[in-house]
Design a protein around this motif. Structure first.
Motif, PDB file in Angstrom:
ATOM      1  N   THR A 108      66.784  82.383  22.015  1.00  0.00           N
ATOM      2  CA  THR A 108      65.765  83.300  21.518  1.00  0.00           C
ATOM      3  C   THR A 108      65.652  83.334  19.994  1.00  0.00           C
ATOM      4  OG1 THR A 108      67.368  85.124  21.579  1.00  0.00           O
ATOM      5  CG2 THR A 108      65.970  84.805  23.534  1.00  0.00           C
ATOM      6  N   ARG A 109      66.529  82.656  19.291  1.00  0.00           N
ATOM      7  CA  ARG A 109      66.535  82.772  17.826  1.00  0.00           C
ATOM      8  C   ARG A 109      65.304  82.115  17.200  1.00  0.00           C
ATOM      9  NH1 ARG A 109      72.064  80.933  15.264  1.00  0.00           N
ATOM     10  NH2 ARG A 109      70.924  81.708  13.418  1.00  0.00           N
ATOM     11  N   ILE A 110      64.946  80.907  17.658  1.00  0.00           N
ATOM     12  CA  ILE A 110      63.765  80.197  17.178  1.00  0.00           C
ATOM     13  C   ILE A 110      63.157  79.453  18.372  1.00  0.00           C
ATOM     14  CG2 ILE A 110      64.544  79.909  14.783  1.00  0.00           C
ATOM     15  CD1 ILE A 110      65.436  77.076  15.489  1.00  0.00           C
ATOM     16  N   PRO A 111      61.885  79.081  18.297  1.00  0.00           N
ATOM     17  CA  PRO A 111      61.283  78.341  19.410  1.00  0.00           C
ATOM     18  C   PRO A 111      61.947  76.979  19.615  1.00  0.00           C
ATOM     19  CG  PRO A 111      59.603  79.215  17.944  1.00  0.00           C
ATOM     20  CD  PRO A 111      60.905  79.387  17.240  1.00  0.00           C
ATOM     21  N   VAL A 112      62.194  76.643  20.878  1.00  0.00           N
ATOM     22  CA  VAL A 112      62.709  75.319  21.244  1.00  0.00           C
ATOM     23  C   VAL A 112      61.806  74.738  22.323  1.00  0.00           C
ATOM     24  CG1 VAL A 112      64.645  73.988  22.174  1.00  0.00           C
ATOM     25  CG2 VAL A 112      65.094  75.999  20.740  1.00  0.00           C
ATOM     26  N   LEU A 113      61.238  73.597  22.043  1.00  0.00           N
ATOM     27  CA  LEU A 113      60.406  72.894  23.018  1.00  0.00           C
ATOM     28  C   LEU A 113      61.142  71.645  23.470  1.00  0.00           C
ATOM     29  CD1 LEU A 113      58.285  74.265  20.803  1.00  0.00           C
ATOM     30  CD2 LEU A 113      56.657  73.286  22.425  1.00  0.00           C
ATOM     31  N   VAL A 114      61.174  71.425  24.776  1.00  0.00           N
ATOM     32  CA  VAL A 114      61.886  70.282  25.348  1.00  0.00           C
ATOM     33  C   VAL A 114      60.873  69.298  25.925  1.00  0.00           C
ATOM     34  CG1 VAL A 114      63.553  69.544  27.100  1.00  0.00           C
ATOM     35  CG2 VAL A 114      63.920  71.685  25.839  1.00  0.00           C
ATOM     36  N   LEU A 115      61.045  68.031  25.599  1.00  0.00           N
ATOM     37  CA  LEU A 115      60.138  66.990  26.074  1.00  0.00           C
ATOM     38  C   LEU A 115      60.911  65.925  26.838  1.00  0.00           C
ATOM     39  CD1 LEU A 115      57.258  65.713  26.052  1.00  0.00           C
ATOM     40  CD2 LEU A 115      57.974  64.487  23.977  1.00  0.00           C
ATOM     41  N   ASP A 116      60.480  65.665  28.060  1.00  0.00           N
ATOM     42  CA  ASP A 116      60.967  64.518  28.821  1.00  0.00           C
ATOM     43  C   ASP A 116      60.247  63.288  28.269  1.00  0.00           C
ATOM     44  OD1 ASP A 116      61.489  62.489  30.629  1.00  0.00           O
ATOM     45  OD2 ASP A 116      60.856  63.606  32.394  1.00  0.00           O
ATOM     46  N   SER A 117      60.993  62.383  27.640  1.00  0.00           N
ATOM     47  CA  SER A 117      60.373  61.215  27.000  1.00  0.00           C
ATOM     48  C   SER A 117      59.758  60.255  27.999  1.00  0.00           C
ATOM     49  CB  SER A 117      61.412  60.463  26.169  1.00  0.00           C
ATOM     50  OG  SER A 117      62.324  59.757  27.014  1.00  0.00           O
ATOM     51  N   SER A 118      60.178  60.357  29.272  1.00  0.00           N
ATOM     52  CA  SER A 118      59.784  59.434  30.346  1.00  0.00           C
ATOM     53  C   SER A 118      60.319  58.035  30.100  1.00  0.00           C
ATOM     54  CB  SER A 118      58.255  59.396  30.544  1.00  0.00           C
ATOM     55  OG  SER A 118      57.615  58.610  29.551  1.00  0.00           O
ATOM     56  N   GLN A 119      61.322  57.911  29.210  1.00  0.00           N
ATOM     57  CA  GLN A 119      61.843  56.603  28.831  1.00  0.00           C
ATOM     58  C   GLN A 119      63.357  56.637  28.680  1.00  0.00           C
ATOM     59  OE1 GLN A 119      61.262  53.578  28.624  1.00  0.00           O
ATOM     60  NE2 GLN A 119      59.049  53.420  28.872  1.00  0.00           N
ATOM     61  N   LEU A 120      63.896  55.496  28.267  1.00  0.00           N
ATOM     62  CA  LEU A 120      65.310  55.355  27.966  1.00  0.00           C
ATOM     63  C   LEU A 120      65.465  54.393  26.800  1.00  0.00           C
ATOM     64  CD1 LEU A 120      67.098  52.887  30.415  1.00  0.00           C
ATOM     65  CD2 LEU A 120      64.618  53.038  30.191  1.00  0.00           C
ATOM     66  N   SER A 121      66.670  54.315  26.269  1.00  0.00           N
ATOM     67  CA  SER A 121      66.989  53.404  25.178  1.00  0.00           C
ATOM     68  C   SER A 121      65.949  53.534  24.063  1.00  0.00           C
ATOM     69  CB  SER A 121      67.101  51.972  25.703  1.00  0.00           C
ATOM     70  OG  SER A 121      67.553  51.079  24.687  1.00  0.00           O
ATOM     71  N   LEU A 122      65.586  52.442  23.432  1.00  0.00           N
ATOM     72  CA  LEU A 122      64.650  52.513  22.317  1.00  0.00           C
ATOM     73  C   LEU A 122      63.221  52.805  22.753  1.00  0.00           C
ATOM     74  CD1 LEU A 122      66.098  49.818  19.929  1.00  0.00           C
ATOM     75  CD2 LEU A 122      65.580  52.188  19.336  1.00  0.00           C
ATOM     76  N   GLY A 123      62.937  52.738  24.056  1.00  0.00           N
ATOM     77  CA  GLY A 123      61.654  53.242  24.532  1.00  0.00           C
ATOM     78  C   GLY A 123      61.530  54.711  24.207  1.00  0.00           C
ATOM     79  N   MET A 124      62.639  55.447  24.321  1.00  0.00           N
ATOM     80  CA  MET A 124      62.705  56.826  23.877  1.00  0.00           C
ATOM     81  C   MET A 124      62.952  56.901  22.381  1.00  0.00           C
ATOM     82  SD  MET A 124      65.267  59.930  25.015  1.00  0.00           S
ATOM     83  CE  MET A 124      66.788  59.194  24.435  1.00  0.00           C
ATOM     84  N   GLY A 125      63.831  56.045  21.881  1.00  0.00           N
ATOM     85  CA  GLY A 125      64.196  56.090  20.469  1.00  0.00           C
ATOM     86  C   GLY A 125      63.009  55.980  19.537  1.00  0.00           C
ATOM     87  N   PHE A 126      62.064  55.101  19.857  1.00  0.00           N
ATOM     88  CA  PHE A 126      60.876  54.959  19.014  1.00  0.00           C
ATOM     89  C   PHE A 126      60.045  56.246  18.997  1.00  0.00           C
ATOM     90  CE2 PHE A 126      60.928  50.108  19.746  1.00  0.00           C
ATOM     91  CZ  PHE A 126      61.618  49.902  18.563  1.00  0.00           C
TER      92      PHE A 126
END
Length: 278
Positions: A108-126
């Motif tokens: 509750t301290r600050i907004p946190v948004l979570v995103l499923d990248s739908s990827q792995l490794s550098l597919g997510m890293g990029f």
């Protein structure tokens, strides 16, 4: 720091990128019998791949619990973050993003948004790197999310595995299917886009590499392109020379995949992570 970027150890981003943008990386765990290692912290990639064939029992991997994310979010809030964007490996592959969501819902301290990248490794890293670049330029969370959701359908990871044995050992593939594949000496190919992981099969390593190059042509031209591998640096460098014409004005990274992924894919995994141009 206005918007902090959090990810996990499967992103495979180079240390210099993580340090440049102050990205927080949450490690997954690798468990071997009664021993537990934090991915990217307690065991180097070189040490892991040297020991992988002889580990007994075979390594198991585990997602971090919500409390690990809560600790990270608290630290970032203490450091002055006004919001956090937490981007993680596809939920089709790991429970990591669900742990982040639980922590974010309770924070509750600050907004946190979570995103499923739908990827792995550098597919997510990029995607994580793109988010960090936009955050450092003063963009809002909404603007960053909009840009990422535009990039995600153009992010691909595709790789040839040298064997199905590690997937069988890790329990991520039905034993009968894995054994059947080994008996036929098939070379599996894995393809990932928008959280959809598909498997393909060829008879030889040479044909598997040819299929990778076919995909590489199919998705060209590129904004970002990397070669990812598990303990086969020489093969990765050979593949680099075959691929460099696809990104003539940019850098093609060569990255050894993190142990928590290598435990499942096994020594010899070799492929590409990329983001196609619009």
């Amino acid at each position: 720091m206005k918007i902090a970027i959090v990810t996990d150890s499967t992103c495979d981003l180079p240390a210099e990128v993580i340090n440049q943008y102050g990205i927080t990386v949450i490690p997954l765990s690798i468990n071997v019998g009664d021993k537990s290692f934090l991915d990217g912290v307690d065991l180097s990639r070189e040490e892991f791949y040297a020991q992988l064939p002889n580990f007994s029992p075979h390594p198991k991997t585990a997602a971090p619990g919500p409390e690990v994310f809560t600790q990270a979010y608290n630290r970032l809030a203490d450091e002055g973050a006004l919001a956090i964007l937490s981007i993680h490996i596809s939920e089709t592959l790991s429970a990591t993003v669900n742990s982040a969501r639980i922590a974010a819902e309770q924070f509750t301290r600050i907004p946190v948004l979570v995103l499923d990248s739908s990827q792995l490794s550098l597919g997510m890293g990029f995607l994580v790197e793109q988010a960090a670049q936009l955050a450092s330029s003063g963009n809002s969370v909404d603007r960053i999310l909009s840009a990422l959701k535009e990039s995600m359908p153009r992010a691909y990871v595709f790789a040839a595995l040298n064997t199905l044995e590690y997937l069988r050992r890790s329990g991520r593939m039905n034993f009968a299917i894995a054994t059947f594949g080994e008996l036929l000496q098939l070379k599996p190919l894995l393809h990932m886009n928008m959280g959809n992981a598909t498997a393909h099969r060829t008879r030889t390593r040479r044909k598997a590499i040819s299929h990778l190059l076919w995909w590489l042509k199919e998705y060209a031209p590129y904004e970002k392109l990397a070669i990812v591998h598990a303990g086969v640096e020489e093969e990765a460098r050979t593949l680099y020379h075959l691929a460099k014409s696809f990104l003539p004005d940019g850098e093609i990274l060569i990255a050894q995949i993190t142990p928590v992924l290598g435990a499942h894919l096994g020594i010899g995994a070799l492929g590409f992570a990329c983001i196609s141009k619009e």
